[in-house]
Design a protein around this motif. Structure first.
Motif, mmCIF file in Angstrom:
data_model
loop_
_atom_site.group_PDB
_atom_site.id
_atom_site.type_symbol
_atom_site.label_atom_id
_atom_site.label_comp_id
_atom_site.label_asym_id
_atom_site.label_seq_id
_atom_site.Cartn_x
_atom_site.Cartn_y
_atom_site.Cartn_z
ATOM 1 N N ALA A 37 -11.053 -2.210 -1.715
ATOM 2 C CA ALA A 37 -11.401 -2.352 -0.305
ATOM 3 C C ALA A 37 -12.217 -1.157 0.151
ATOM 4 C CB ALA A 37 -10.128 -2.479 0.537
ATOM 5 N N GLY A 38 -11.923 0.009 -0.418
ATOM 6 C CA GLY A 38 -12.675 1.212 -0.076
ATOM 7 C C GLY A 38 -14.138 1.094 -0.457
ATOM 8 N N ALA A 39 -14.404 0.564 -1.672
ATOM 9 C CA ALA A 39 -15.784 0.412 -2.136
ATOM 10 C C ALA A 39 -16.559 -0.570 -1.260
ATOM 11 C CB ALA A 39 -15.802 -0.049 -3.588
ATOM 12 N N LEU A 40 -15.856 -1.528 -0.664
ATOM 13 C CA LEU A 40 -16.494 -2.508 0.217
ATOM 14 C C LEU A 40 -16.619 -2.008 1.657
ATOM 15 C CD1 LEU A 40 -14.779 -5.790 -1.027
ATOM 16 C CD2 LEU A 40 -17.122 -5.033 -1.489
ATOM 17 N N GLY A 41 -16.069 -0.823 1.921
ATOM 18 C CA GLY A 41 -16.125 -0.270 3.266
ATOM 19 C C GLY A 41 -15.184 -0.943 4.247
ATOM 20 N N LEU A 42 -14.123 -1.560 3.745
ATOM 21 C CA LEU A 42 -13.181 -2.250 4.627
ATOM 22 C C LEU A 42 -12.209 -1.252 5.256
ATOM 23 C CD1 LEU A 42 -12.277 -5.340 2.396
ATOM 24 C CD2 LEU A 42 -14.215 -5.019 3.948
ATOM 25 N N ALA A 43 -11.865 -1.486 6.478
ATOM 26 C CA ALA A 43 -10.915 -0.613 7.172
ATOM 27 C C ALA A 43 -9.513 -0.811 6.621
ATOM 28 C CB ALA A 43 -10.940 -0.916 8.668
ATOM 29 N N GLU A 44 -8.720 0.254 6.666
ATOM 30 C CA GLU A 44 -7.314 0.166 6.254
ATOM 31 C C GLU A 44 -6.478 -0.275 7.455
ATOM 32 O OE1 GLU A 44 -5.809 3.128 3.146
ATOM 33 O OE2 GLU A 44 -7.244 4.321 4.296
ATOM 34 N N PRO A 45 -5.780 -1.397 7.367
ATOM 35 C CA PRO A 45 -4.970 -1.836 8.506
ATOM 36 C C PRO A 45 -3.727 -0.968 8.670
ATOM 37 C CG PRO A 45 -4.564 -3.249 6.625
ATOM 38 C CD PRO A 45 -5.677 -2.322 6.222
ATOM 39 N N ALA A 46 -3.240 -0.864 9.882
ATOM 40 C CA ALA A 46 -1.993 -0.142 10.122
ATOM 41 C C ALA A 46 -0.839 -0.920 9.491
ATOM 42 C CB ALA A 46 -1.764 0.012 11.620
ATOM 43 N N GLU A 47 0.015 -0.202 8.770
ATOM 44 C CA GLU A 47 1.147 -0.851 8.097
ATOM 45 C C GLU A 47 2.315 -0.929 9.078
ATOM 46 O OE1 GLU A 47 1.945 0.639 4.142
ATOM 47 O OE2 GLU A 47 -0.172 1.123 3.837
ATOM 48 N N THR A 48 2.300 -1.976 9.872
ATOM 49 C CA THR A 48 3.276 -2.123 10.951
ATOM 50 C C THR A 48 4.474 -2.984 10.566
ATOM 51 O OG1 THR A 48 1.979 -3.984 11.800
ATOM 52 C CG2 THR A 48 1.514 -1.808 12.723
ATOM 53 N N GLY A 49 4.507 -3.477 9.329
ATOM 54 C CA GLY A 49 5.617 -4.313 8.891
ATOM 55 C C GLY A 49 6.898 -3.520 8.742
ATOM 56 N N THR A 50 8.013 -4.230 8.746
ATOM 57 C CA THR A 50 9.315 -3.581 8.570
ATOM 58 C C THR A 50 9.917 -3.876 7.203
ATOM 59 O OG1 THR A 50 10.429 -5.464 9.613
ATOM 60 C CG2 THR A 50 9.791 -3.630 11.039
ATOM 61 N N THR A 51 9.162 -4.583 6.345
ATOM 62 C CA THR A 51 9.599 -4.852 4.970
ATOM 63 C C THR A 51 8.408 -4.656 4.043
ATOM 64 O OG1 THR A 51 9.016 -7.207 4.970
ATOM 65 C CG2 THR A 51 11.215 -6.613 5.799
ATOM 66 N N PHE A 52 8.684 -4.501 2.752
ATOM 67 C CA PHE A 52 7.612 -4.376 1.771
ATOM 68 C C PHE A 52 6.744 -5.631 1.751
ATOM 69 C CE2 PHE A 52 10.976 -1.616 -0.220
ATOM 70 C CZ PHE A 52 10.309 -0.403 -0.044
ATOM 71 N N VAL A 53 7.368 -6.785 1.866
ATOM 72 C CA VAL A 53 6.623 -8.048 1.850
ATOM 73 C C VAL A 53 5.653 -8.109 3.025
ATOM 74 C CG1 VAL A 53 6.802 -10.553 2.091
ATOM 75 C CG2 VAL A 53 8.379 -9.338 0.564
ATOM 76 N N GLU A 54 6.130 -7.760 4.222
ATOM 77 C CA GLU A 54 5.274 -7.813 5.403
ATOM 78 C C GLU A 54 4.060 -6.896 5.255
ATOM 79 O OE1 GLU A 54 7.698 -6.895 8.747
ATOM 80 O OE2 GLU A 54 8.757 -8.815 8.735
ATOM 81 N N ASN A 55 4.284 -5.674 4.767
ATOM 82 C CA ASN A 55 3.175 -4.734 4.644
ATOM 83 C C ASN A 55 2.190 -5.143 3.554
ATOM 84 O OD1 ASN A 55 3.633 -2.916 6.726
ATOM 85 N ND2 ASN A 55 4.988 -1.629 5.515
ATOM 86 N N ALA A 56 2.704 -5.637 2.419
ATOM 87 C CA ALA A 56 1.813 -6.069 1.343
ATOM 88 C C ALA A 56 0.948 -7.237 1.812
ATOM 89 C CB ALA A 56 2.617 -6.455 0.107
ATOM 90 N N LEU A 57 1.560 -8.199 2.497
ATOM 91 C CA LEU A 57 0.809 -9.341 3.006
ATOM 92 C C LEU A 57 -0.197 -8.922 4.077
ATOM 93 C CD1 LEU A 57 3.456 -12.212 3.267
ATOM 94 C CD2 LEU A 57 1.324 -12.247 1.943
ATOM 95 N N LEU A 58 0.195 -8.002 4.923
ATOM 96 C CA LEU A 58 -0.697 -7.522 5.970
ATOM 97 C C LEU A 58 -1.965 -6.943 5.356
ATOM 98 C CD1 LEU A 58 0.524 -5.402 8.988
ATOM 99 C CD2 LEU A 58 -1.550 -4.785 7.776
ATOM 100 N N LYS A 59 -1.806 -6.113 4.314
ATOM 101 C CA LYS A 59 -2.966 -5.480 3.672
ATOM 102 C C LYS A 59 -3.811 -6.493 2.909
ATOM 103 C CE LYS A 59 -0.185 -2.282 1.883
ATOM 104 N NZ LYS A 59 0.307 -1.096 1.126
ATOM 105 N N ALA A 60 -3.155 -7.408 2.193
ATOM 106 C CA ALA A 60 -3.885 -8.408 1.421
ATOM 107 C C ALA A 60 -4.664 -9.347 2.335
ATOM 108 C CB ALA A 60 -2.918 -9.201 0.544
ATOM 109 N N ARG A 61 -4.037 -9.786 3.409
ATOM 110 C CA ARG A 61 -4.708 -10.708 4.328
ATOM 111 C C ARG A 61 -5.890 -10.050 5.027
ATOM 112 N NH1 ARG A 61 0.983 -13.205 6.583
ATOM 113 N NH2 ARG A 61 0.950 -15.153 5.360
ATOM 114 N N ALA A 62 -5.733 -8.801 5.418
ATOM 115 C CA ALA A 62 -6.830 -8.097 6.086
ATOM 116 C C ALA A 62 -8.029 -7.983 5.148
ATOM 117 C CB ALA A 62 -6.376 -6.711 6.539
ATOM 118 N N ALA A 63 -7.785 -7.660 3.878
ATOM 119 C CA ALA A 63 -8.878 -7.511 2.908
ATOM 120 C C ALA A 63 -9.523 -8.854 2.602
ATOM 121 C CB ALA A 63 -8.361 -6.863 1.633
ATOM 122 N N ALA A 64 -8.713 -9.907 2.492
ATOM 123 C CA ALA A 64 -9.253 -11.237 2.188
ATOM 124 C C ALA A 64 -10.110 -11.750 3.341
ATOM 125 C CB ALA A 64 -8.114 -12.211 1.899
ATOM 126 N N GLU A 65 -9.631 -11.579 4.552
ATOM 127 C CA GLU A 65 -10.377 -12.065 5.721
ATOM 128 C C GLU A 65 -11.685 -11.298 5.905
ATOM 129 O OE1 GLU A 65 -7.651 -11.720 8.949
ATOM 130 O OE2 GLU A 65 -6.285 -13.248 8.160
#
Length: 210
Positions: A37-65
């Motif tokens: 994501a860094g090489a593509l210049g994508l922003a890092e989303p804030a990890e606002t989840g309260t579980t590992f699953v929530e944070n992993a999905l948050l990051k993956a979805r932001a990069a995919a979108e």
């Protein structure tokens, strides 16, 4: 049946070159062209989840979108039984220095000491059981996703031992071993780690291998 990645480009939702290299090497046999994501210049989303699953999905979805490509993200950390599963999803936060402590980077010795101090405060009979967790999440631009969870159980020790690992590795002794993660050779750690467990599940599901 879980949606399959197939070959082609896969965004690794990280700005860490070391993590990209590690994940790309694990996925190389499957014909995936990994780009960070860094090489593509994508922003890092804030990890606002309260579980590992929530944070992993948050990051993956932001990069995919943002990229229009399938994306893979991980979230991991250490949990202590005596601390009711803490630091858990806040594993890295416990190592963050405050502005008045100088370098704003992470101080893992401070974090390990915080865990040890809190367990010691509970008395000599406090359990020292702990586990590392790793969640890998794959997200596609259309909203589809898959999640794989890995775990490695062990015991916390003090003082820290070894200099081969990172994070909480010097105080974590995996079950069945006498050495800490930081005393094991990287190949030994990789064979039993929480990340290895999660990747084995991912490759078995996505590519029909283990």
């Amino acid at each position: 049946m879980t949606r399959q990645l197939g070959s082609g480009k896969l965004v690794i939702a990280t700005h860490n070159a070391g993590k990209l290299k590690e994940i790309a090497a694990l996925l190389e046999p499957y014909g995936l062209d990994c780009i960070s994501a860094g090489a593509l210049g994508l922003a890092e989303p804030a990890e606002t989840g309260t579980t590992f699953v929530e944070n992993a999905l948050l990051k993956a979805r932001a990069a995919a979108e943002a990229s229009g490509l399938p994306a893979l993200a991980d979230d991991s950390g250490m949990s202590a039984v005596a601390l009711d599963g803490r630091p858990g999803v806040y594993t890295a936060d416990w190592a963050e220095r405050q502005w008045f402590e100088g370098d704003p980077g992470r101080d893992w010795f401070m974090a390990m000491g915080k865990v040890e101090g809190m367990i010691a405060a509970k008395g000599p009979d406090a359990p020292r059981d702990a586990w590392f967790s790793c969640v890998l999440a794959i997200a596609w631009p259309d909203g589809d996703y898959a999640v794989y969870e890995g775990r490695c159980d062990g015991q916390l020790t003090w003082p820290p031992r070894g200099n081969l690992g990172f994070g909480y590795d010097p105080v974590f002794v995996p079950n069945g071993y006498e050495q800490t993660f930081a005393e094991l050779q990287p190949s030994q750690k990789q064979a039993i780690s929480h990340r290895s467990d999660a990747f084995a599940k991912l490759t078995a599901d996505q590519f029909g291998s283990s």
